[in-house]
Design a protein around this motif. Structure first.
Motif, PDB file in Angstrom:
ATOM      1  N   SER A 144       0.846  -1.194   0.000  1.00  0.00           N
ATOM      2  CA  SER A 144       0.000   0.000   0.000  1.00  0.00           C
ATOM      3  C   SER A 144       0.876   1.237   0.000  1.00  0.00           C
ATOM      4  CB  SER A 144      -0.924   0.021   1.225  1.00  0.00           C
ATOM      5  OG  SER A 144      -0.160   0.108   2.414  1.00  0.00           O
ATOM      6  N   GLU A 145       0.250   2.357  -0.220  1.00  0.00           N
ATOM      7  CA  GLU A 145       0.940   3.642  -0.173  1.00  0.00           C
ATOM      8  C   GLU A 145       0.054   4.624   0.570  1.00  0.00           C
ATOM      9  OE1 GLU A 145       3.582   5.439   0.130  1.00  0.00           O
ATOM     10  OE2 GLU A 145       4.378   4.849  -1.817  1.00  0.00           O
ATOM     11  N   TYR A 163      -4.432   6.914   1.808  1.00  0.00           N
ATOM     12  CA  TYR A 163      -4.156   5.485   1.732  1.00  0.00           C
ATOM     13  C   TYR A 163      -4.723   4.884   0.454  1.00  0.00           C
ATOM     14  CZ  TYR A 163      -3.607   0.668   3.325  1.00  0.00           C
ATOM     15  OH  TYR A 163      -3.222  -0.637   3.441  1.00  0.00           O
ATOM     16  N   HIS A 164      -3.932   4.054  -0.218  1.00  0.00           N
ATOM     17  CA  HIS A 164      -4.450   3.251  -1.310  1.00  0.00           C
ATOM     18  C   HIS A 164      -3.693   1.931  -1.383  1.00  0.00           C
ATOM     19  CE1 HIS A 164      -1.347   5.870  -3.148  1.00  0.00           C
ATOM     20  NE2 HIS A 164      -1.063   4.837  -3.927  1.00  0.00           N
ATOM     21  N   SER A 165      -4.453   0.864  -1.545  1.00  0.00           N
ATOM     22  CA  SER A 165      -3.912  -0.490  -1.586  1.00  0.00           C
ATOM     23  C   SER A 165      -3.442  -0.837  -2.991  1.00  0.00           C
ATOM     24  CB  SER A 165      -4.981  -1.509  -1.176  1.00  0.00           C
ATOM     25  OG  SER A 165      -5.552  -1.196   0.074  1.00  0.00           O
ATOM     26  N   ARG A 166      -2.325  -1.551  -3.069  1.00  0.00           N
ATOM     27  CA  ARG A 166      -1.930  -2.134  -4.352  1.00  0.00           C
ATOM     28  C   ARG A 166      -2.809  -3.356  -4.608  1.00  0.00           C
ATOM     29  NH1 ARG A 166       4.003  -3.861  -4.846  1.00  0.00           N
ATOM     30  NH2 ARG A 166       3.538  -3.804  -7.076  1.00  0.00           N
ATOM     31  N   GLY A 190       3.900  -1.385   4.485  1.00  0.00           N
ATOM     32  CA  GLY A 190       3.056  -0.273   4.093  1.00  0.00           C
ATOM     33  C   GLY A 190       2.953   0.632   5.299  1.00  0.00           C
ATOM     34  N   THR A 193      -0.441  -1.612   7.292  1.00  0.00           N
ATOM     35  CA  THR A 193      -0.719  -2.831   6.537  1.00  0.00           C
ATOM     36  C   THR A 193      -2.036  -3.490   6.940  1.00  0.00           C
ATOM     37  OG1 THR A 193       0.669  -4.023   8.125  1.00  0.00           O
ATOM     38  CG2 THR A 193       1.685  -3.386   6.028  1.00  0.00           C
ATOM     39  N   TRP A 196      -5.128  -3.043   4.722  1.00  0.00           N
ATOM     40  CA  TRP A 196      -5.051  -3.331   3.287  1.00  0.00           C
ATOM     41  C   TRP A 196      -6.392  -3.879   2.801  1.00  0.00           C
ATOM     42  CZ3 TRP A 196      -6.114  -7.416   0.157  1.00  0.00           C
ATOM     43  CH2 TRP A 196      -5.725  -7.283  -1.184  1.00  0.00           C
TER      44      TRP A 196
END
Length: 440
Positions: A144-145, A163-166, A190, A193, A196
């Motif tokens: 995540s970022e 926040y955004h999840s890969r 992240g 985490t 997520w």
């Protein structure tokens, strides 16, 4: 054309640097670790604390001084957190830097470097789903970022965004590629985490991701470790996954920062000593033999002597296996920096050192308690010891680059091998091991 890449800060920056490295190598650039040979220097900066920002700027200026002291012309590109945090004002403050690249723009590093050097960028588009360049046995993988917590002491949401999840498929593909390349442990990281999947389709959780990653590493007998969990993220589903999926290590990293309900509320966090105590009791009951790491902060604005004692007593009571401690830093742009009741620097440092002394005592004892165990160890490298070469590795209860290592007298093993080791001695956070005969 050769690039020098300097990485400062946390493991998340290491991942970003590796991604930029892969992009540049694929574009035909080569890497050097010698400033005298570089055509361009790239500094991936950290700005989590004021001290990290200072180090990033000092490193950049040192490179500029080396260049002016007789090295070949070597423009400097500053990437990462410092440009993300301070933006356009840097151009006037740091004329030594040829280009600034925010964290979210690092996938354009090839175009930036080509422009700085005055060469044509590759005509063929380079995939942004680049493979990694990791050659060691362990690799960090960002899941995540950004961050949505907005703790009052932390600038990360302003630096890295919301926040955004890969996507799970992208993460699993990256893990599979790493395993094929010789990696034997992936460390999922992240800013937070545990949440997520909160921005993805319903049903996607960290627990579900861990199960998918475990399937990817299983054919390679690999390990999965996850860091930076928050107390609220420890759901029953996640606890069961860590307990029941063999590839997922029972190593739990939960930064508490403090245990006082009042201090936590002022930090913009939730919880109390009693709530944390219930959580840790549950974890130890549900996951027997697990290892627990945390982080504590000393000297937050308004922290009283009694609250400092409460944190000290809580850490002593919980006997964490590993605990990082840092003094509160008054970070520009954060809510806590504007609070009137800042703790004096000398008091912060005294409280910090007191906690460090305690956590080292607890950590050394926890490490020594593993002597006599037989464990699996990933070989990370070879170093020259007092009695000649020795293998350096880590076992399941040691996060790479964080928790010490296992030192093994020279044996028949190579980097990336997983060997069975008897732990025979300890010193500080380090362990001494011997490869058992079945693995010789």
């Amino acid at each position: 054309m050769r690039f020098l890449l300097v990485t400062l800060g946390c493991a998340k920056n290491e991942v970003d640097s590796d991604r930029m490295r892969a992009l540049l190598l694929s574009a035909g650039y080569s890497e050097t670790d010698d400033a005298a040979e570089a055509d361009v220097a790239i500094v991936n900066t950290c700005s989590f604390l004021a001290s990290a920002t200072e180090e990033s700027i000092e490193t950049t200026l040192e490179l500029a001084e080396e260049r002016s002291a007789g090295f070949r012309t070597c423009p400097i590109v500053m990437c990462g957190c410092v440009p993300s945090r301070y933006g356009d004002e840097l151009e006037g403050e740091l004329p030594e830097v040829a280009a600034f690249v925010r964290a979210e723009d690092e996938d354009n590093i090839v175009s930036v470097v080509s422009n700085v050097l005055g060469v044509d960028a590759p005509q063929q588009a380079i995939s942004t789903d680049m493979l990694r360049t990791i050659e060691g046995a362990s690799a960090f993988v960002k899941i995540s970022e950004g961050c949505d917590r907005f703790c009052t002491f932390c600038a990360i949401p302003y630096i890295r965004g919301r926040y955004h999840s890969r996507p799970a498929s992208v993460i699993v593909d990256e893990v599979t590629s790493l395993m094929r390349g010789g990696v034997r442990e992936v460390v999922l990281i992240g800013q937070d985490t545990g949440v997520w999947g909160c921005d993805l389709e319903e049903g996607q959780t960290l627990a579900s991701l861990l199960r998918r990653v475990a399937e990817a590493v299983r054919p390679y007998e690999g390990w999965v470790r996850v860091l930076y969990l928050q107390p609220e993220g420890m759901t029953d589903e996640l606890i069961a996954t860590i307990r029941d999926v063999p590839e997922v290590l029972p190593y739990i990293d939960i930064p508490i920062q403090h245990c006082s309900a009042r201090v936590l509320k002022t930090m913009g966090r939730t919880g109390s000593a009693d709530e944390l105590r219930l959580l840790f009791d549950k974890l130890r009951r549900e996951i027997p033999g697990m290892v627990l790491r945390t982080t504590g902060m000393a000297g937050f604005p308004g922290e009283t002597d009694e609250e400092a004692d409460e944190l000290y007593d809580f850490i002593a009571e919980q006997e964490f296996d590993y605990c990082s401690v840092f003094a509160y830093s008054q970070e520009e742009g954060t809510a806590a920096a504007r609070m009137a009741d800042q703790v004096e620097e000398a008091v912060k440092l005294e409280r910090t050192q007191r906690l460090i002394d305690l956590t080292e005592q607890l950590g050394f004892a926890a490490t020594a308690a593993h002597v006599g165990e037989r464990v699996r160890v990933i070989i990370d490298g070879v170093e020259e010891g007092e009695d000649g070469p020795e293998l350096i590795g880590h076992t399941w209860f040691q996060a790479p680059d964080s928790d010490g290592a296992v030192h093994i007298g020279w044996g028949e093993a190579a980097v990336g091998d997983i060997v069975t080791v008897d732990l025979v001695d300890s010193f500080c956070y380090e362990l001494v091991g011997q490869i058992v005969e079945e693995d010789r």
